[in-house]
Design an enzyme around this catalytic site. Structure first.
Site, mmCIF file in Angstrom:
data_model
loop_
_atom_site.group_PDB
_atom_site.id
_atom_site.type_symbol
_atom_site.label_atom_id
_atom_site.label_comp_id
_atom_site.label_asym_id
_atom_site.label_seq_id
_atom_site.Cartn_x
_atom_site.Cartn_y
_atom_site.Cartn_z
ATOM 1 N N HIS A 68 0.833 -1.203 0.000
ATOM 2 C CA HIS A 68 0.000 0.000 0.000
ATOM 3 C C HIS A 68 0.870 1.256 0.000
ATOM 4 O O HIS A 68 0.627 2.194 -0.777
ATOM 5 C CB HIS A 68 -0.917 -0.018 1.219
ATOM 6 C CG HIS A 68 -1.654 1.261 1.453
ATOM 7 N ND1 HIS A 68 -2.923 1.484 0.971
ATOM 8 C CD2 HIS A 68 -1.298 2.396 2.111
ATOM 9 C CE1 HIS A 68 -3.312 2.698 1.318
ATOM 10 N NE2 HIS A 68 -2.348 3.262 2.024
ATOM 11 N N GLU A 69 1.906 1.281 0.862
ATOM 12 C CA GLU A 69 2.785 2.451 0.918
ATOM 13 C C GLU A 69 3.554 2.622 -0.387
ATOM 14 O O GLU A 69 3.739 3.740 -0.874
ATOM 15 C CB GLU A 69 3.755 2.319 2.100
ATOM 16 C CG GLU A 69 3.093 2.305 3.460
ATOM 17 C CD GLU A 69 2.288 3.566 3.727
ATOM 18 O OE1 GLU A 69 2.696 4.645 3.272
ATOM 19 O OE2 GLU A 69 1.239 3.473 4.397
ATOM 20 N N HIS A 106 1.487 4.366 -3.027
ATOM 21 C CA HIS A 106 1.461 5.826 -2.990
ATOM 22 C C HIS A 106 2.586 6.410 -3.843
ATOM 23 O O HIS A 106 2.390 7.399 -4.559
ATOM 24 C CB HIS A 106 1.598 6.319 -1.548
ATOM 25 C CG HIS A 106 0.336 6.224 -0.748
ATOM 26 N ND1 HIS A 106 -0.851 6.781 -1.159
ATOM 27 C CD2 HIS A 106 0.078 5.644 0.465
ATOM 28 C CE1 HIS A 106 -1.790 6.553 -0.252
ATOM 29 N NE2 HIS A 106 -1.257 5.856 0.730
ATOM 30 N N GLU A 126 -5.912 7.050 -1.094
ATOM 31 C CA GLU A 126 -5.915 5.853 -0.253
ATOM 32 C C GLU A 126 -6.603 4.686 -0.962
ATOM 33 O O GLU A 126 -6.129 3.551 -0.929
ATOM 34 C CB GLU A 126 -6.597 6.140 1.080
ATOM 35 C CG GLU A 126 -5.817 7.053 2.007
ATOM 36 C CD GLU A 126 -4.459 6.495 2.357
ATOM 37 O OE1 GLU A 126 -4.379 5.286 2.661
ATOM 38 O OE2 GLU A 126 -3.470 7.261 2.323
ATOM 39 N N ASP A 142 -4.757 1.228 -2.020
ATOM 40 C CA ASP A 142 -5.326 -0.076 -1.643
ATOM 41 C C ASP A 142 -5.452 -0.977 -2.866
ATOM 42 O O ASP A 142 -5.091 -2.163 -2.827
ATOM 43 C CB ASP A 142 -6.711 0.123 -1.014
ATOM 44 C CG ASP A 142 -6.648 0.655 0.410
ATOM 45 O OD1 ASP A 142 -5.541 0.688 0.984
ATOM 46 O OD2 ASP A 142 -7.710 1.042 0.933
#
Length: 420
Positions: A277-278, A281, A355, A359
Protein backbone atom coordinates in the site's frame (compact mmCIF):
# COMPACT_ATOMS: atom_id res chain seq x y z
CA UNK A 1 -13.44 49.43 12.29
CA UNK A 2 -10.27 48.26 10.58
CA UNK A 3 -11.16 45.62 7.93
CA UNK A 4 -8.16 43.48 8.91
CA UNK A 5 -9.45 43.22 12.47
CA UNK A 6 -12.89 42.24 11.19
CA UNK A 7 -11.43 39.66 8.80
CA UNK A 8 -9.33 38.12 11.59
CA UNK A 9 -12.33 37.90 13.91
CA UNK A 10 -14.37 36.26 11.13
CA UNK A 11 -11.63 33.71 10.39
CA UNK A 12 -11.18 32.76 14.04
CA UNK A 13 -14.90 32.76 14.79
CA UNK A 14 -16.02 30.70 11.81
CA UNK A 15 -13.33 28.12 12.45
CA UNK A 16 -14.42 27.78 16.09
CA UNK A 17 -18.11 27.54 15.15
CA UNK A 18 -17.30 25.03 12.41
CA UNK A 19 -15.38 22.82 14.82
CA UNK A 20 -18.19 23.07 17.35
CA UNK A 21 -20.65 21.91 14.68
CA UNK A 22 -18.47 19.02 13.49
CA UNK A 23 -17.72 17.72 16.98
CA UNK A 24 -21.38 18.02 18.03
CA UNK A 25 -22.39 15.94 15.01
CA UNK A 26 -19.69 13.42 15.88
CA UNK A 27 -20.84 13.18 19.48
CA UNK A 28 -24.44 12.55 18.40
CA UNK A 29 -23.32 9.83 16.00
CA UNK A 30 -21.34 8.12 18.77
CA UNK A 31 -24.38 8.23 21.07
CA UNK A 32 -26.47 6.52 18.38
CA UNK A 33 -23.78 3.90 17.88
CA UNK A 34 -23.62 3.25 21.61
CA UNK A 35 -27.40 2.81 21.65
CA UNK A 36 -27.24 0.31 18.77
CA UNK A 37 -28.62 2.76 16.21
CA UNK A 38 -29.16 1.52 12.68
CA UNK A 39 -29.53 4.76 10.71
CA UNK A 40 -27.53 5.47 7.58
CA UNK A 41 -24.69 7.12 9.47
CA UNK A 42 -24.32 4.31 11.98
CA UNK A 43 -24.29 1.80 9.15
CA UNK A 44 -20.84 3.09 8.20
CA UNK A 45 -19.41 0.93 10.98
CA UNK A 46 -18.03 -2.43 9.84
CA UNK A 47 -19.35 -4.00 13.03
CA UNK A 48 -20.70 -2.60 16.30
CA UNK A 49 -17.78 -0.71 17.90
CA UNK A 50 -16.67 -1.85 21.31
CA UNK A 51 -17.65 0.29 24.32
CA UNK A 52 -13.97 1.10 24.86
CA UNK A 53 -13.58 2.31 21.27
CA UNK A 54 -16.66 4.50 21.65
CA UNK A 55 -15.31 5.96 24.90
CA UNK A 56 -11.98 6.67 23.19
CA UNK A 57 -13.69 8.36 20.24
CA UNK A 58 -15.80 10.54 22.56
CA UNK A 59 -12.76 11.50 24.63
CA UNK A 60 -10.78 12.40 21.47
CA UNK A 61 -13.71 14.47 20.21
CA UNK A 62 -13.97 16.47 23.44
CA UNK A 63 -10.21 17.00 23.48
CA UNK A 64 -10.17 18.27 19.87
CA UNK A 65 -12.92 20.76 20.58
CA UNK A 66 -11.21 22.06 23.72
CA UNK A 67 -7.92 22.34 21.80
CA UNK A 68 -9.50 24.53 19.12
CA UNK A 69 -11.20 26.69 21.76
CA UNK A 70 -7.90 27.03 23.62
CA UNK A 71 -5.98 27.95 20.46
CA UNK A 72 -8.65 30.48 19.46
CA UNK A 73 -8.50 32.20 22.84
CA UNK A 74 -4.68 32.31 22.77
CA UNK A 75 -4.66 33.86 19.28
CA UNK A 76 -7.39 36.33 20.17
CA UNK A 77 -5.45 37.48 23.23
CA UNK A 78 -2.18 37.78 21.33
CA UNK A 79 -3.69 39.68 18.43
CA UNK A 80 -6.24 41.80 20.27
CA UNK A 81 -4.72 42.68 23.63
CA UNK A 82 -1.89 44.91 22.40
CA UNK A 83 0.75 42.72 24.04
CA UNK A 84 2.58 42.08 20.76
CA UNK A 85 3.21 45.73 19.75
CA UNK A 86 4.36 46.51 23.31
CA UNK A 87 6.72 43.53 23.25
CA UNK A 88 7.96 44.59 19.80
CA UNK A 89 8.84 48.10 21.01
CA UNK A 90 10.62 46.77 24.08
CA UNK A 91 12.50 44.25 21.94
CA UNK A 92 13.72 46.95 19.57
CA UNK A 93 14.86 49.11 22.48
CA UNK A 94 16.97 46.34 23.98
CA UNK A 95 17.90 44.07 21.04
CA UNK A 96 18.17 46.63 18.27
CA UNK A 97 16.70 46.79 14.79
CA UNK A 98 18.97 44.47 12.84
CA UNK A 99 17.62 41.66 10.69
CA UNK A 100 18.86 39.10 13.21
CA UNK A 101 17.04 40.94 16.00
CA UNK A 102 13.83 41.00 13.97
CA UNK A 103 14.17 37.31 13.13
CA UNK A 104 14.82 36.46 16.77
CA UNK A 105 11.65 38.31 17.82
CA UNK A 106 9.55 36.38 15.32
CA UNK A 107 11.11 33.08 16.35
CA UNK A 108 10.57 33.85 20.05
CA UNK A 109 6.86 34.60 19.58
CA UNK A 110 6.29 31.51 17.44
CA UNK A 111 8.19 29.39 19.99
CA UNK A 112 6.13 30.89 22.83
CA UNK A 113 2.84 30.07 21.08
CA UNK A 114 4.08 26.49 20.69
CA UNK A 115 5.06 26.28 24.35
CA UNK A 116 1.66 27.63 25.40
CA UNK A 117 0.17 24.45 23.90
CA UNK A 118 2.47 22.12 25.83
CA UNK A 119 -0.07 21.60 28.66
CA UNK A 120 -2.54 20.28 26.09
CA UNK A 121 0.12 18.04 24.56
CA UNK A 122 1.02 16.76 28.02
CA UNK A 123 -2.61 16.04 28.86
CA UNK A 124 -3.16 14.23 25.57
CA UNK A 125 -0.13 12.02 26.12
CA UNK A 126 -0.19 11.33 29.85
CA UNK A 127 -3.91 11.48 30.56
CA UNK A 128 -6.01 10.72 27.49
CA UNK A 129 -3.70 8.28 25.68
CA UNK A 130 -2.54 6.71 28.93
CA UNK A 131 -6.13 6.20 30.08
CA UNK A 132 -6.76 3.99 27.05
CA UNK A 133 -3.46 2.15 27.26
CA UNK A 134 -1.67 3.72 24.28
CA UNK A 135 0.96 5.88 25.93
CA UNK A 136 4.36 4.33 26.58
CA UNK A 137 6.39 7.55 26.76
CA UNK A 138 8.02 8.70 29.98
CA UNK A 139 8.12 12.29 31.18
CA UNK A 140 11.84 12.31 30.40
CA UNK A 141 11.20 11.30 26.79
CA UNK A 142 8.47 13.93 26.46
CA UNK A 143 10.68 16.74 27.74
CA UNK A 144 13.58 15.50 25.63
CA UNK A 145 11.39 15.79 22.52
CA UNK A 146 10.47 19.37 23.47
CA UNK A 147 14.14 20.28 23.98
CA UNK A 148 15.18 18.75 20.66
CA UNK A 149 12.36 20.60 18.93
CA UNK A 150 13.66 23.89 20.31
CA UNK A 151 17.19 23.12 19.15
CA UNK A 152 15.96 22.28 15.65
CA UNK A 153 13.89 25.45 15.68
CA UNK A 154 16.96 27.53 16.45
CA UNK A 155 19.15 25.76 13.89
CA UNK A 156 16.59 25.73 11.07
CA UNK A 157 13.87 28.26 11.90
CA UNK A 158 15.95 31.23 12.95
CA UNK A 159 18.20 31.33 9.83
CA UNK A 160 15.14 30.75 7.63
CA UNK A 161 13.34 33.75 9.16
CA UNK A 162 16.48 35.87 8.76
CA UNK A 163 16.78 34.85 5.12
CA UNK A 164 13.11 35.62 4.46
CA UNK A 165 13.34 39.08 6.04
CA UNK A 166 16.53 39.81 4.10
CA UNK A 167 14.94 38.69 0.85
CA UNK A 168 11.86 40.85 1.46
CA UNK A 169 14.12 43.83 2.02
CA UNK A 170 16.42 43.30 -0.95
CA UNK A 171 14.48 41.09 -3.38
CA UNK A 172 12.37 43.80 -5.01
CA UNK A 173 8.64 43.69 -5.74
CA UNK A 174 8.82 40.04 -6.83
CA UNK A 175 10.55 38.89 -3.68
CA UNK A 176 7.77 36.42 -2.98
CA UNK A 177 8.64 34.38 -6.07
CA UNK A 178 12.21 33.82 -4.90
CA UNK A 179 11.02 33.15 -1.37
CA UNK A 180 8.58 30.56 -2.67
CA UNK A 181 11.30 28.82 -4.70
CA UNK A 182 13.56 28.83 -1.66
CA UNK A 183 10.83 27.34 0.55
CA UNK A 184 10.14 24.53 -1.93
CA UNK A 185 13.86 23.82 -2.29
CA UNK A 186 14.35 23.77 1.48
CA UNK A 187 11.38 21.44 1.91
CA UNK A 188 12.73 18.99 -0.66
CA UNK A 189 16.20 19.15 0.87
CA UNK A 190 14.90 18.46 4.38
CA UNK A 191 12.80 15.59 3.07
CA UNK A 192 15.95 14.02 1.70
CA UNK A 193 18.21 14.51 4.72
CA UNK A 194 15.62 13.99 7.46
CA UNK A 195 15.95 10.16 7.43
CA UNK A 196 19.68 10.50 8.06
CA UNK A 197 20.11 13.61 10.19
CA UNK A 198 16.82 14.44 11.94
CA UNK A 199 14.60 11.40 12.50
CA UNK A 200 17.36 9.29 14.16
CA UNK A 201 17.70 12.05 16.77
CA UNK A 202 14.18 11.27 17.99
CA UNK A 203 13.84 7.55 17.32
CA UNK A 204 16.00 4.50 16.91
CA UNK A 205 16.05 2.89 13.46
CA UNK A 206 17.37 -0.64 13.06
CA UNK A 207 17.60 -2.67 9.85
CA UNK A 208 14.89 -5.29 9.55
CA UNK A 209 16.62 -8.56 10.47
CA UNK A 210 17.39 -11.08 7.79
CA UNK A 211 14.63 -13.62 7.41
CA UNK A 212 11.39 -14.45 5.60
CA UNK A 213 9.82 -11.02 6.18
CA UNK A 214 12.77 -9.08 4.85
CA UNK A 215 13.06 -11.42 1.86
CA UNK A 216 9.36 -10.92 1.07
CA UNK A 217 9.57 -7.14 1.29
CA UNK A 218 12.75 -6.95 -0.81
CA UNK A 219 11.12 -9.11 -3.50
CA UNK A 220 8.06 -6.87 -3.34
CA UNK A 221 10.21 -3.77 -3.87
CA UNK A 222 11.96 -5.33 -6.86
CA UNK A 223 8.69 -6.58 -8.35
CA UNK A 224 7.10 -3.13 -8.14
CA UNK A 225 10.17 -1.29 -9.42
CA UNK A 226 10.51 0.59 -6.14
CA UNK A 227 14.20 0.84 -5.17
CA UNK A 228 14.78 1.21 -1.45
CA UNK A 229 18.02 1.80 0.36
CA UNK A 230 16.90 -0.10 3.44
CA UNK A 231 13.95 -1.57 5.32
CA UNK A 232 13.99 -0.40 8.92
CA UNK A 233 12.15 -0.91 12.18
CA UNK A 234 11.47 2.20 14.26
CA UNK A 235 11.05 2.04 18.03
CA UNK A 236 7.55 3.51 17.93
CA UNK A 237 6.74 1.58 21.12
CA UNK A 238 9.00 4.02 22.95
CA UNK A 239 6.16 6.55 22.82
CA UNK A 240 2.95 4.79 21.82
CA UNK A 241 1.23 1.48 21.19
CA UNK A 242 -0.32 2.81 17.99
CA UNK A 243 1.04 1.28 14.77
CA UNK A 244 2.16 2.79 11.50
CA UNK A 245 4.34 2.33 8.43
CA UNK A 246 5.79 4.89 6.03
CA UNK A 247 8.67 5.58 3.70
CA UNK A 248 11.01 8.54 3.71
CA UNK A 249 13.52 10.11 1.36
CA UNK A 250 13.74 10.47 -2.40
CA UNK A 251 15.12 8.26 -5.15
CA UNK A 252 17.83 5.90 -3.96
CA UNK A 253 17.65 7.34 -0.44
CA UNK A 254 14.16 5.87 0.12
CA UNK A 255 13.68 3.87 3.29
CA UNK A 256 10.70 1.75 4.21
CA UNK A 257 10.02 2.20 7.93
CA UNK A 258 7.85 -0.11 10.04
CA UNK A 259 6.85 0.63 13.62
CA UNK A 260 7.98 -2.18 15.91
CA UNK A 261 4.39 -2.26 17.19
CA UNK A 262 3.23 -3.00 13.65
CA UNK A 263 5.69 -5.85 13.20
CA UNK A 264 4.56 -7.31 16.50
CA UNK A 265 0.86 -7.26 15.57
CA UNK A 266 0.66 -8.33 11.94
CA UNK A 267 1.61 -11.50 10.16
CA UNK A 268 3.99 -11.65 7.21
CA UNK A 269 1.22 -11.54 4.60
CA UNK A 270 -0.43 -8.57 6.27
CA UNK A 271 2.84 -6.66 6.63
CA UNK A 272 3.59 -7.25 2.96
CA UNK A 273 0.16 -5.83 2.10
CA UNK A 274 0.73 -2.73 4.24
CA UNK A 275 4.11 -2.09 2.59
CA UNK A 276 2.56 -2.68 -0.85
CA UNK A 277 0.00 0.00 0.00
CA UNK A 278 2.79 2.45 0.92
CA UNK A 279 4.69 1.60 -2.26
CA UNK A 280 1.47 2.23 -4.16
CA UNK A 281 1.46 5.83 -2.99
CA UNK A 282 4.90 6.31 -4.53
CA UNK A 283 4.38 4.33 -7.72
CA UNK A 284 1.07 6.10 -8.44
CA UNK A 285 2.67 9.50 -8.00
CA UNK A 286 0.78 10.50 -4.88
CA UNK A 287 3.90 11.84 -3.16
CA UNK A 288 4.76 13.92 -6.20
CA UNK A 289 1.19 15.17 -6.54
CA UNK A 290 1.09 16.13 -2.88
CA UNK A 291 4.27 18.12 -3.31
CA UNK A 292 2.79 19.88 -6.35
CA UNK A 293 -0.35 20.74 -4.36
CA UNK A 294 1.77 21.94 -1.45
CA UNK A 295 3.96 24.05 -3.73
CA UNK A 296 0.86 25.60 -5.29
CA UNK A 297 -0.55 26.49 -1.88
CA UNK A 298 2.77 27.98 -0.84
CA UNK A 299 2.88 30.07 -4.03
CA UNK A 300 -0.54 31.52 -3.26
CA UNK A 301 0.48 32.09 0.37
CA UNK A 302 3.66 33.97 -0.57
CA UNK A 303 1.88 36.04 -3.22
CA UNK A 304 -0.88 36.89 -0.73
CA UNK A 305 1.70 37.78 1.91
CA UNK A 306 3.51 40.08 -0.52
CA UNK A 307 0.26 41.98 -1.10
CA UNK A 308 -0.74 42.05 2.58
CA UNK A 309 2.65 43.35 3.74
CA UNK A 310 2.13 46.40 1.54
CA UNK A 311 -1.12 47.32 3.33
CA UNK A 312 -0.58 49.86 6.15
CA UNK A 313 -3.99 48.97 7.59
CA UNK A 314 -2.70 45.46 8.40
CA UNK A 315 -0.12 46.82 10.81
CA UNK A 316 -2.35 49.46 12.37
CA UNK A 317 -5.13 46.91 12.98
CA UNK A 318 -2.90 45.19 15.53
CA UNK A 319 -1.10 48.21 17.01
CA UNK A 320 2.06 48.26 14.87
CA UNK A 321 3.47 51.05 12.78
CA UNK A 322 3.93 50.31 9.04
CA UNK A 323 7.42 50.18 7.61
CA UNK A 324 9.10 47.06 8.96
CA UNK A 325 7.67 43.85 7.45
CA UNK A 326 8.55 41.73 10.51
CA UNK A 327 5.33 42.52 12.45
CA UNK A 328 3.29 41.86 9.32
CA UNK A 329 4.94 38.46 8.92
CA UNK A 330 4.23 37.75 12.58
CA UNK A 331 0.52 38.49 12.17
CA UNK A 332 0.24 36.40 9.01
CA UNK A 333 2.18 33.55 10.60
CA UNK A 334 -0.08 33.48 13.65
CA UNK A 335 -3.16 33.43 11.40
CA UNK A 336 -1.81 30.75 9.04
CA UNK A 337 -3.35 27.88 11.01
CA UNK A 338 -6.95 29.19 10.97
CA UNK A 339 -6.53 30.24 7.33
CA UNK A 340 -5.19 26.81 6.38
CA UNK A 341 -8.23 25.23 8.01
CA UNK A 342 -10.28 26.35 5.01
CA UNK A 343 -8.08 24.31 2.68
CA UNK A 344 -8.60 21.07 4.60
CA UNK A 345 -11.63 19.75 2.67
CA UNK A 346 -9.99 20.27 -0.71
CA UNK A 347 -6.74 18.55 0.28
CA UNK A 348 -8.37 15.68 2.16
CA UNK A 349 -10.76 14.92 -0.70
CA UNK A 350 -7.69 14.09 -2.78
CA UNK A 351 -5.82 12.13 -0.14
CA UNK A 352 -8.88 9.98 0.54
CA UNK A 353 -9.05 9.10 -3.14
CA UNK A 354 -5.35 8.29 -3.12
CA UNK A 355 -5.92 5.85 -0.25
CA UNK A 356 -8.40 3.91 -2.39
CA UNK A 357 -5.92 3.88 -5.27
CA UNK A 358 -3.06 2.65 -3.05
CA UNK A 359 -5.33 -0.08 -1.64
CA UNK A 360 -6.19 -1.21 -5.17
CA UNK A 361 -2.48 -1.16 -6.12
CA UNK A 362 -1.63 -3.42 -3.17
CA UNK A 363 -4.43 -5.85 -4.05
CA UNK A 364 -3.31 -6.03 -7.70
CA UNK A 365 0.33 -6.46 -6.77
CA UNK A 366 -0.37 -9.32 -4.37
CA UNK A 367 -3.14 -10.85 -6.52
CA UNK A 368 -5.39 -10.76 -3.47
CA UNK A 369 -7.13 -8.15 -1.34
CA UNK A 370 -7.47 -10.49 1.65
CA UNK A 371 -4.15 -9.66 3.42
CA UNK A 372 -4.78 -5.92 3.24
CA UNK A 373 -8.38 -6.33 4.40
CA UNK A 374 -7.21 -8.36 7.39
CA UNK A 375 -4.49 -5.83 8.21
CA UNK A 376 -6.87 -2.87 8.02
CA UNK A 377 -9.47 -4.54 10.23
CA UNK A 378 -6.92 -5.58 12.82
CA UNK A 379 -5.22 -2.17 12.96
CA UNK A 380 -8.53 -0.33 13.26
CA UNK A 381 -9.63 -2.66 16.04
CA UNK A 382 -6.40 -2.49 18.03
CA UNK A 383 -6.04 1.29 17.56
CA UNK A 384 -9.66 1.76 18.71
CA UNK A 385 -10.43 3.39 15.36
CA UNK A 386 -13.61 1.36 14.84
CA UNK A 387 -16.27 4.06 15.25
CA UNK A 388 -16.87 6.01 12.05
CA UNK A 389 -16.94 9.80 12.17
CA UNK A 390 -19.81 11.93 10.95
CA UNK A 391 -19.69 12.53 7.16
CA UNK A 392 -19.32 16.29 7.62
CA UNK A 393 -16.41 15.86 10.02
CA UNK A 394 -14.79 13.37 7.66
CA UNK A 395 -15.31 15.70 4.68
CA UNK A 396 -13.44 18.49 6.44
CA UNK A 397 -10.79 16.72 8.48
CA UNK A 398 -9.96 13.15 7.60
CA UNK A 399 -7.25 12.19 5.15
CA UNK A 400 -8.32 8.52 5.08
CA UNK A 401 -11.69 7.03 4.07
CA UNK A 402 -13.78 5.08 6.61
CA UNK A 403 -12.77 1.47 7.08
CA UNK A 404 -16.11 0.23 5.74
CA UNK A 405 -15.64 2.12 2.47
CA UNK A 406 -12.12 0.77 2.03
CA UNK A 407 -13.23 -2.80 2.66
CA UNK A 408 -16.13 -2.47 0.21
CA UNK A 409 -13.80 -1.07 -2.45
CA UNK A 410 -11.36 -3.95 -1.93
CA UNK A 411 -14.21 -6.43 -2.29
CA UNK A 412 -15.13 -5.15 -5.75
CA UNK A 413 -13.66 -6.78 -8.86
CA UNK A 414 -10.78 -4.90 -10.51
CA UNK A 415 -12.05 -2.35 -12.97
CA UNK A 416 -15.48 -2.12 -11.38
CA UNK A 417 -16.86 1.28 -12.42
CA UNK A 418 -18.47 1.71 -9.01
CA UNK A 419 -15.05 1.85 -7.37
CA UNK A 420 -14.30 5.20 -5.69
Amino acid sequence: MNPWSVATAVVLGTRLLGELLFETLNQRLLVRLAAGGHDAAAAMAVHPPSPRALDYARARSRFRLFSVLYETVVLAVLLGSGVLPRAWRLWQEHAGTTLWADAAFLWSVFALTTAVHWPLTWYERFRLEQRFGFNTATARTWWSDRFKGIVLGVLLGLPTLWGLLAWIRHGGPWWWLGAWAGAVGLGLFLNRVAPVLILPWFNRFDPLPEGPLRDRLERLARRTGFPVRDIQIMDGSRRTRHSNAFFTGWGRSRRVVLYDTLVGRLGTDELEAVVAHEIGHARLGHVRKLWIVTAGIWALAFAGAAWALEQPALYRAFGFEPGNPAPGLLILGLCSGPLGWWLSPWIHARTRRWEFEADAFAARTLDSAAPLRQALERLHRENLAEPPSHPWYRFWHESHPPLADRLRALARPAGDPSSP
